[in-house]
Design a protein around this motif. Sequence first.
Motif, PDB file in Angstrom:
ATOM      1  N   ALA A 141       0.835  -1.197   0.000  1.00 20.05           N
ATOM      2  CA  ALA A 141       0.000   0.000   0.000  1.00 20.05           C
ATOM      3  C   ALA A 141       0.874   1.253   0.000  1.00 20.05           C
ATOM      4  N   ASP A 169       0.909   4.147   1.315  1.00 19.94           N
ATOM      5  CA  ASP A 169       0.216   4.832   2.408  1.00 19.94           C
ATOM      6  C   ASP A 169       1.087   5.845   3.140  1.00 19.94           C
ATOM      7  N   GLY A 170       2.267   6.160   2.553  1.00 22.52           N
ATOM      8  CA  GLY A 170       3.145   7.138   3.184  1.00 22.52           C
ATOM      9  C   GLY A 170       4.054   6.557   4.246  1.00 22.52           C
ATOM     10  N   ASN A 171       3.935   5.280   4.534  1.00 21.84           N
ATOM     11  CA  ASN A 171       4.780   4.633   5.538  1.00 21.84           C
ATOM     12  C   ASN A 171       6.070   4.150   4.877  1.00 21.84           C
ATOM     13  N   ALA A 194       2.598   8.518  -0.550  1.00 23.16           N
ATOM     14  CA  ALA A 194       1.213   8.399  -0.102  1.00 23.16           C
ATOM     15  C   ALA A 194       0.291   8.768  -1.253  1.00 23.16           C
ATOM     16  N   ARG A 207      -3.629   8.176  -2.526  1.00 22.66           N
ATOM     17  CA  ARG A 207      -4.979   7.699  -2.237  1.00 22.66           C
ATOM     18  C   ARG A 207      -5.554   6.955  -3.436  1.00 22.66           C
ATOM     19  N   THR A 214      -8.946   1.284  -7.568  1.00 21.86           N
ATOM     20  CA  THR A 214      -9.334   0.179  -6.706  1.00 21.86           C
ATOM     21  C   THR A 214      -9.737  -1.036  -7.531  1.00 21.86           C
ATOM     22  N   ASP A 266      -7.953  -2.248  -3.132  1.00 30.09           N
ATOM     23  CA  ASP A 266      -7.833  -1.486  -1.890  1.00 30.09           C
ATOM     24  C   ASP A 266      -8.564  -0.160  -2.066  1.00 30.09           C
ATOM     25  N   GLU A 311      -8.691   2.349  -0.113  1.00 27.74           N
ATOM     26  CA  GLU A 311      -8.083   3.475   0.590  1.00 27.74           C
ATOM     27  C   GLU A 311      -6.770   3.945  -0.035  1.00 27.74           C
ATOM     28  N   TRP A 312      -5.855   3.007  -0.336  1.00 24.23           N
ATOM     29  CA  TRP A 312      -4.532   3.377  -0.830  1.00 24.23           C
ATOM     30  C   TRP A 312      -4.240   2.676  -2.149  1.00 24.23           C
ATOM     31  N   ASP A 313      -3.472   3.355  -3.000  1.00 25.18           N
ATOM     32  CA  ASP A 313      -3.047   2.750  -4.251  1.00 25.18           C
ATOM     33  C   ASP A 313      -1.933   1.732  -4.014  1.00 25.18           C
ATOM     34  N   HIS A 314      -1.772   0.843  -4.986  1.00 29.37           N
ATOM     35  CA  HIS A 314      -0.692  -0.138  -5.020  1.00 29.37           C
ATOM     36  C   HIS A 314      -0.150  -0.170  -6.441  1.00 29.37           C
TER      37      HIS A 314
END
Length: 252
Positions: free
Chosen positions: A143, A145-147, A151, A153, A159, A164, A166-169
Amino acid sequence: MTRALRSAAIFVALLTALAGTALMAQRHYLVRDVVISSERPQFSAAPAADDRSQIVSRSSARHPASGIPLVDPAWAARTARQAGIPEPAVVAYARATLRAPSGCGVGWTTLAGLGWVESQHGTIGGRTIGADGHSSTPILGPALDGNGLAAIRATRESTAWHGDPEWDHAVGPLQFIPSTWETWSSDGDGDGTADPNDLDDAAYAAARYLCADGYDLSTGAGWTAAVFAYNHAQVYVDAVYAAASSYADRTS
């Protein structure tokens, strides 16, 4: 040094340290859209290109229905064996090379270098790749997700590719982010569908992406600039160069 700058320095050092085995396994998951260095050492020569006359089937230059170039089966089988690349992947890279914009100079070995760094030609994690260009199970990046990553969305459209909400992959054997795929989506095999999970389609999209800014990939400087534009990380450029050069050497 501010906390932000110190964190950035640590992150750059960490990515540089990962330039070995981990880089060759899943580098794109880590460095897509992350600028590690604005300095781009120029290779003195691009990885060896290919003689297109050997790739095209002697019996027919193009499929009569779709207009897609036909790759010589004997060349594909021999090249796959020499390079150690699955034959469907060799066909995908060769076909994309034949369809690349005129004057770009992108070679199948460059696309193969991308394919190895991104997903080992769709076989990462024990997968196999079929004649239709699809891996035995879908390939998804983590994901975004900024981690430790960008990041990004998810949207309703993206999706649909990765599931997902919430977050792109990143998706598929060449790990296209959905927003990038939206720009470069391509039907590489003439089946009427543009699918980033299909290596035929992804390879053609990558060839178009590399050729988009008018670089001459038959030169060292042009090749370096094109691959750096594809992914702004010098460790990525180095890894693709090493893989592409290895394939050129094995098949020369």
